[in-house]
Write an enzyme that holds these catalytic residues in place. Structure first.
Site, PDB file in Angstrom:
ATOM      1  N   LYS A  22       0.863  -1.236   0.125  1.00 49.97           N
ATOM      2  CA  LYS A  22      -0.035   0.068  -0.027  1.00 49.97           C
ATOM      3  C   LYS A  22       0.801   1.384   0.080  1.00 49.97           C
ATOM      4  O   LYS A  22       0.626   2.373  -0.535  1.00 49.97           O
ATOM      5  CB  LYS A  22      -1.226   0.153   1.259  1.00 49.97           C
ATOM      6  CG  LYS A  22      -1.398   1.154   1.726  1.00 49.97           C
ATOM      7  CD  LYS A  22      -2.541   1.076   3.127  1.00 49.97           C
ATOM      8  CE  LYS A  22      -1.450   1.532   3.923  1.00 49.97           C
ATOM      9  NZ  LYS A  22      -1.687   2.941   4.779  1.00 49.97           N
ATOM     10  N   ASN A  23       2.151   1.531   0.531  1.00 49.97           N
ATOM     11  CA  ASN A  23       2.995   2.764   1.130  1.00 49.97           C
ATOM     12  C   ASN A  23       3.402   2.191  -0.280  1.00 49.97           C
ATOM     13  O   ASN A  23       4.029   3.881  -0.143  1.00 49.97           O
ATOM     14  CB  ASN A  23       3.496   1.806   2.406  1.00 49.97           C
ATOM     15  CG  ASN A  23       2.564   2.590   2.950  1.00 49.97           C
ATOM     16  OD1 ASN A  23       0.987   3.093   3.443  1.00 49.97           O
ATOM     17  ND2 ASN A  23       2.953   2.303   5.199  1.00 49.97           N
ATOM     18  N   CYS A 116      -4.714  13.001  13.528  1.00 54.18           N
ATOM     19  CA  CYS A 116      -4.701  11.655  12.988  1.00 54.18           C
ATOM     20  C   CYS A 116      -4.992  10.339  14.173  1.00 54.18           C
ATOM     21  O   CYS A 116      -4.518  10.961  14.749  1.00 54.18           O
ATOM     22  CB  CYS A 116      -4.356  10.163  11.593  1.00 54.18           C
ATOM     23  SG  CYS A 116      -2.441   9.850  12.130  1.00 54.18           S
ATOM     24  N   ARG A 121       1.015  14.974  12.881  1.00 53.25           N
ATOM     25  CA  ARG A 121       1.622  14.267  11.706  1.00 53.25           C
ATOM     26  C   ARG A 121       1.310  15.949  10.994  1.00 53.25           C
ATOM     27  O   ARG A 121       0.997  15.579   9.869  1.00 53.25           O
ATOM     28  CB  ARG A 121       0.421  13.548  10.879  1.00 53.25           C
ATOM     29  CG  ARG A 121       0.464  11.713  11.745  1.00 53.25           C
ATOM     30  CD  ARG A 121      -0.161  10.912  11.450  1.00 53.25           C
ATOM     31  NE  ARG A 121       0.924  10.091  10.189  1.00 53.25           N
ATOM     32  CZ  ARG A 121       0.115   9.361   9.300  1.00 53.25           C
ATOM     33  NH1 ARG A 121      -1.476   8.339   9.897  1.00 53.25           N
ATOM     34  NH2 ARG A 121       0.616   8.681   8.466  1.00 53.25           N
ATOM     35  N   ASP A 305       4.620   0.388  12.425  1.00 53.86           N
ATOM     36  CA  ASP A 305       3.981  -0.519  11.162  1.00 53.86           C
ATOM     37  C   ASP A 305       4.123  -1.694  12.688  1.00 53.86           C
ATOM     38  O   ASP A 305       2.288  -2.396  11.934  1.00 53.86           O
ATOM     39  CB  ASP A 305       3.679   0.216  10.022  1.00 53.86           C
ATOM     40  CG  ASP A 305       3.627   1.175   9.071  1.00 53.86           C
ATOM     41  OD1 ASP A 305       4.183   1.270   8.234  1.00 53.86           O
ATOM     42  OD2 ASP A 305       3.516   2.057  10.490  1.00 53.86           O
ATOM     43  N   ARG A 397      -8.584  -1.262   4.959  1.00 53.90           N
ATOM     44  CA  ARG A 397      -7.566   0.348   4.006  1.00 53.90           C
ATOM     45  C   ARG A 397      -6.086   0.146   4.465  1.00 53.90           C
ATOM     46  O   ARG A 397      -5.765   0.729   2.868  1.00 53.90           O
ATOM     47  CB  ARG A 397      -7.470   1.808   5.468  1.00 53.90           C
ATOM     48  CG  ARG A 397      -8.401   2.289   6.203  1.00 53.90           C
ATOM     49  CD  ARG A 397      -7.991   3.692   6.748  1.00 53.90           C
ATOM     50  NE  ARG A 397      -7.095   5.128   6.170  1.00 53.90           N
ATOM     51  CZ  ARG A 397      -6.644   5.427   6.000  1.00 53.90           C
ATOM     52  NH1 ARG A 397      -7.044   6.239   7.110  1.00 53.90           N
ATOM     53  NH2 ARG A 397      -5.840   5.882   5.546  1.00 53.90           N
TER      54      ARG A 397
END
Ligand code: EPZ
Length: 418
Positions: A22-23, A116, A121, A305, A397
């Site tokens: 995803k990243n 968030c 952030r 993560d 997500r």
């Protein structure tokens, strides 16, 4: 809102196909706005963040056609218009379109992402880098407003810390600047390297991605390109921990060992066996778990993560372990929920003291952010009895078909429509 119902106690056995990262996919989709030539991306994960980012570039006039996990992007008719708060609020990574829009069209307006669940952030390093490339940039009315009517000029950018997003913003914008840009203290993540590889396929000239010093030659002449996104090392690490926490054995097909050195090192210290298989990585645990202290760091250190997921594992290791979070200021939202499952965790500032070994018991728990939610799923896989994980849209997500992938390995897990 969908929920997951999980009954703990199954040892996971079998193979899990690791999806595209995803990243890595998100900045590559944003990068498509840089070029009037088509970009064909393959191996994109079927996750909602990718759908959101494709929606963002479509809002800017890019035309996309889909075929499974491949996307063909034609941004020849794209234009720079405001990226709304509503769009950015849903996904902070939307800020990654700022650099490409400014570089290609000489102007951009992107709503500030706001905080968030895992912290404030800010985007100050993105803004500062674009300013150093010659943009007139500032915050007006809740948005980042940038203009470079005469184009951008290469510069020496020294990042205050190795921010992944700021490195990617600087790298993308620098491809269209006049002259050479040097990015110092750059993030070294594999996703940064993969973005550089994608930009290179599109015609850019970038050296040093994956090191702290990246050199970008500006004035790119763009060409049609294809790029295959790397596998998701965080998804792979998550399933490695799923094998470890249940005392099972999984083959993580497509996983890249070279992207996971720090994770493998910590897992082996905790009593987990990891070795290369024919199709990827094999992770197995049949002996007792050992408590291990971990500090999260920018790549190649232990990834933030995977901190929540590893904490779930340490809840099952008899003894005390210290988990220190140095990348985000508020990334312990999973702790109160793990405690509801019977974990013994004490927070002291940016450090969590986990006293593991007491059996976990099933409960109703609430997901708060992407990685916190998957740590609750991992804990529920070993908790006695039934657990219900609420708000699983957080999971969607960043994890493709998590419930199905776990079911295929023997987990008792089902998705309950909300
Ligand atoms: C990327 O976020 C990832 N997201 C995150 O993954 C990941 O946790 C993070 O890198 C660190 O590895 C994507 O790639 C889409 P940063 P990013 O800029 O770029 C501060 C997930 O779960 N900072 O490296 O936002 C920031 O507040 C997500 O998949 C500034 O202060 O991370 C944070 O404390 C979560 N000013 C730290 O730096 C800035 O201008 C690291 O942020 C930028 C960042």
């Amino acid at each position: 809102m969908d929920k997951l119902r999980i009954v703990g106690g199954q040892r996971l056995q079998g193979a899990v196909a690791i999806s595209g990262a995803k990243n890595a996919a998100l900045p590559q989709i944003a990068a498509s706005l840089l070029s009037p030539e088509p970009l064909h991306l393959t191996n994109l994960p079927a996750v909602s963040d990718v759908e959101n980012m494709l929606g963002v570039i479509t809002q800017h006039g890019a035309e996309i056609s889909r075929q499974g996990r491949s996307v063909h992007v034609d941004a020849s008719k794209a234009s720079s218009r405001e990226t709304s708060y509503d769009t950015v609020r849903k996904m902070r990574a939307t800020v990654l379109v700022l650099g490409p829009l400014l570089a290609r069209f000489g102007k951009a307006e992107v709503s500030l992402p706001g905080g968030c669940a895992i912290g404030a952030r800010p985007v100050d390093m993105h803004i500062k880098a674009l300013g150093q490339l010659g943009a007139d940039i500032g915050i007006r009315g809740g948005s980042i407003v940038a203009a470079a009517p005469k184009g951008l000029t290469g510069a020496r950018i020294v990042l205050g810390s190795p921010s992944v997003g700021a490195t990617e913003t600087a790298m993308m914008a620098a491809t269209a600047a006049q002259g050479e840009t040097e990015i110092v203290n750059a993030a070294r993540e594999p996703e940064v390297m993969d973005l550089a590889a994608c930009l290179g396929a599109m015609g850019a000239n970038i050296e040093g991605a994956g090191t702290h010093r990246i050199l970008v030659q500006g004035g790119t002449s763009w060409r049609a390109a294809s790029h295959h996104t790397i596998p998701d090392r965080i998804e792979a690490g998550t399933y490695a921990i799923a094998a470890a926490i249940t005392g099972g054995q999984l083959e993580l097909t497509n996983a890249r060992l070279e992207h996971m050195a720090s994770v493998v090192q910590v897992l082996e210290a905790a009593g987990v066996s990891v070795w290369p298989g024919d199709r990827g990585l094999i992770v197995s645990r049949d002996g007792p778990l050992t408590p291990v202290d971990v500090t999260t760091e920018p790549y190649p250190g232990f990834p933030t993560d995977l901190q929540a997921q590893f904490m779930a594992l340490m809840c099952c290791a008899p003894g005390a372990s210290l988990l220190r979070e140095t990348v985000f200021e508020n990334r312990f939202m999973h702790v109160p929920e793990l405690v509801r499952l019977g974990a013994n965790i004490t927070l002291q500032g940016t450090t969590a003291l986990v006293r593991g070994g007491t059996p976990l018991r099933g409960a109703q728990v609430m997901a708060t952010d992407l990685r916190a939610s998957v740590s609750l799923v991992l804990a529920a896989l070993v908790a006695e009895g039934e657990s219900i994980v609420n708000r699983v849209y957080h999971l969607d997500r960043g994890y493709e078909s998590l419930d199905r992938k776990l079911q295929m390995c023997g987990a008792t897990i089902e998705r309950l429509p909300g």
